[in-house]
Motif scaffolding. Structure first.
Motif, short mmCIF file in Angstrom:
data_model
loop_
_atom_site.label_atom_id
_atom_site.label_comp_id
_atom_site.label_asym_id
_atom_site.label_seq_id
_atom_site.Cartn_x
_atom_site.Cartn_y
_atom_site.Cartn_z
N ASN A 80 0.70 -0.79 -0.26
CA ASN A 80 0.01 0.24 0.12
C ASN A 80 0.97 1.04 -0.48
OD1 ASN A 80 0.80 -0.06 3.05
ND2 ASN A 80 -1.10 -1.12 3.86
N LYS A 81 0.13 2.31 -0.14
CA LYS A 81 1.12 3.35 -0.55
C LYS A 81 0.11 4.16 0.55
CE LYS A 81 1.54 3.03 -5.37
NZ LYS A 81 1.00 1.50 -5.43
N ARG A 82 1.52 4.81 1.58
CA ARG A 82 0.94 6.16 2.45
C ARG A 82 1.30 6.56 2.28
NH1 ARG A 82 1.15 1.96 7.35
NH2 ARG A 82 0.39 -0.36 6.97
N TYR A 83 0.46 8.09 2.91
CA TYR A 83 0.55 9.76 3.04
C TYR A 83 0.33 10.70 4.31
CZ TYR A 83 2.04 8.92 -2.05
OH TYR A 83 2.31 8.27 -3.22
N LEU A 84 1.96 10.57 4.46
CA LEU A 84 1.70 11.47 5.32
C LEU A 84 0.78 13.20 5.55
CD1 LEU A 84 4.73 11.21 7.91
CD2 LEU A 84 2.78 9.79 8.00
N PHE A 85 -0.17 13.40 6.55
CA PHE A 85 -0.57 14.74 5.99
C PHE A 85 0.80 15.64 6.42
CE2 PHE A 85 -4.91 12.66 6.64
CZ PHE A 85 -5.13 13.50 5.25
N ARG A 86 0.73 17.29 6.04
CA ARG A 86 2.03 17.57 6.78
C ARG A 86 1.34 18.20 8.18
NH1 ARG A 86 2.21 23.55 4.10
NH2 ARG A 86 0.31 23.69 4.86
N GLU A 87 2.88 18.04 8.96
CA GLU A 87 2.69 18.84 10.75
C GLU A 87 1.28 20.02 10.95
OE1 GLU A 87 2.81 16.53 13.84
OE2 GLU A 87 3.05 15.06 12.36
N ILE A 88 1.50 20.63 10.06
CA ILE A 88 0.75 21.94 10.43
C ILE A 88 -0.07 22.22 10.18
CG2 ILE A 88 1.66 23.28 8.07
CD1 ILE A 88 2.19 25.82 9.04
N ASP A 89 -0.66 20.75 9.13
CA ASP A 89 -2.10 20.47 8.99
C ASP A 89 -3.12 19.84 10.24
OD1 ASP A 89 -2.17 22.54 7.26
OD2 ASP A 89 -1.70 21.59 5.49
N LYS A 90 -2.89 19.85 11.25
CA LYS A 90 -3.23 18.79 11.59
C LYS A 90 -4.33 19.35 12.38
CE LYS A 90 -0.84 15.70 15.49
NZ LYS A 90 0.01 15.50 15.89
N LYS A 91 -4.47 20.16 12.63
CA LYS A 91 -5.56 20.69 12.89
C LYS A 91 -6.14 21.22 12.37
CE LYS A 91 -7.41 24.91 15.87
NZ LYS A 91 -7.10 26.59 16.13
N LEU A 92 -6.08 21.64 10.95
CA LEU A 92 -7.37 21.23 9.64
C LEU A 92 -7.68 19.79 10.13
CD1 LEU A 92 -7.87 22.34 6.78
CD2 LEU A 92 -6.12 22.88 6.09
N ILE A 93 -6.91 18.81 9.08
CA ILE A 93 -6.97 17.32 9.48
C ILE A 93 -8.23 17.33 10.73
CG2 ILE A 93 -7.05 15.13 9.36
CD1 ILE A 93 -5.38 17.90 6.90
N ASP A 94 -8.11 18.03 11.84
CA ASP A 94 -9.11 17.40 12.22
C ASP A 94 -10.62 17.97 12.47
OD1 ASP A 94 -7.48 15.65 13.91
OD2 ASP A 94 -6.68 17.20 15.39
N GLU A 95 -9.84 19.12 12.37
CA GLU A 95 -11.56 19.72 12.27
C GLU A 95 -12.45 19.76 10.27
OE1 GLU A 95 -10.29 24.15 11.38
OE2 GLU A 95 -9.93 24.15 14.03
N ASN A 96 -11.81 19.22 9.57
CA ASN A 96 -12.25 19.02 8.20
C ASN A 96 -12.71 16.90 7.75
OD1 ASN A 96 -13.10 21.60 7.28
ND2 ASN A 96 -11.29 22.04 7.90
N ARG A 97 -12.85 16.53 9.03
CA ARG A 97 -12.29 15.31 8.82
C ARG A 97 -13.36 14.00 8.64
NH1 ARG A 97 -9.26 11.55 10.50
NH2 ARG A 97 -7.65 12.66 11.69
N ASP A 98 -14.41 15.31 8.56
CA ASP A 98 -15.84 14.23 7.56
C ASP A 98 -15.92 14.79 6.43
OD1 ASP A 98 -16.56 14.04 10.28
OD2 ASP A 98 -17.62 15.48 10.52
N GLY A 99 -15.46 15.62 5.99
CA GLY A 99 -15.57 16.34 4.52
C GLY A 99 -14.08 15.63 3.70
N ILE A 100 -13.44 15.15 5.12
CA ILE A 100 -12.52 14.51 3.54
C ILE A 100 -12.69 12.93 3.90
CG2 ILE A 100 -10.17 13.32 4.61
CD1 ILE A 100 -8.64 15.75 5.75
#
Length: 188
Positions: A80-100
């Motif tokens: 499988n191919k794994r991609y990490l989100f940028r660390e600075i976007d951690k809060k952005l990812i948490d806030e928009n998890r449902d949209g993702i």
């Protein structure tokens, strides 16, 4: 002895600086394979510097070789191919998890077969059984969504991110490494 500590601090400083630059240069994602290679390289350099004065090959070369071999095996045998989100976007990812998750589910339902899978984990997206083109499409869809929802970062946001995510953990790591090296050297 203090020369070795200075070299280790320089290695960690270079590592932190390049890691921060890589994180800022990445648009939205960092390949986990590239991240693993980078960490293995940094650890191997630090290990060789720390044990440079010892004749015992175990301390000098075996551990970095084993680490590098492990990383190579993980990269080669991971299907499988794994991609990490940028660390600075951690809060952005948490806030928009449902949209993702909605984007991932729409992509799965419309473009993937039953053997393919996209999984959103805490800080990464994992693509299984997908072609490189499909992975790229998935990353673009998620990346576009993040770009639309990302607020403009201020200098204070970047400073807080650098201190919290990079400087503080590496200062603690250097302190632990110095203590461990000192204990190992005193036991030899």
């Amino acid at each position: 002895m203090y020369d070795m500590y200075l070299k280790l601090i320089i290695i960690f400083g270079i590592f932190v600086t390049i890691s921060i630059i890589m994180d800022f240069k990445a648009k939205n994602f960092i390949s986990e394979n590239h991240n693993m290679i980078w960490y293995a390289l940094m650890f191997s350099c630090a290990h060789i510097v720390a044990f440079n004065n010892y004749d015992n090959p175990y301390y000098k070369f075996i551990t970095p070789v084993v680490l590098s071999s492990f990383v190579a095996c993980v990269i080669i045998f991971h299907k499988n191919k794994r991609y990490l989100f940028r660390e600075i976007d951690k809060k952005l990812i948490d806030e928009n998890r449902d949209g993702i998750i909605e984007i991932i589910n729409n992509y799965k339902n419309n473009y993937l077969d039953d053997k393919s899978e996209i999984t959103l984990l805490k800080n990464r997206v994992v693509f299984e059984g997908m072609s490189n083109a499909q992975v790229e499409e998935g990353l673009i869809l998620i990346g576009d969504f993040l770009n639309k929802n990302r607020k403009k970062y201020t200098v204070a946001d970047y400073v807080k991110y650098i201190v919290k995510s990079w400087i503080l953990p590496y200062v603690i790591s250097i302190a632990v490494a110095f203590i461990a090296i000192k204990l190992i050297m005193n036991s030899l």
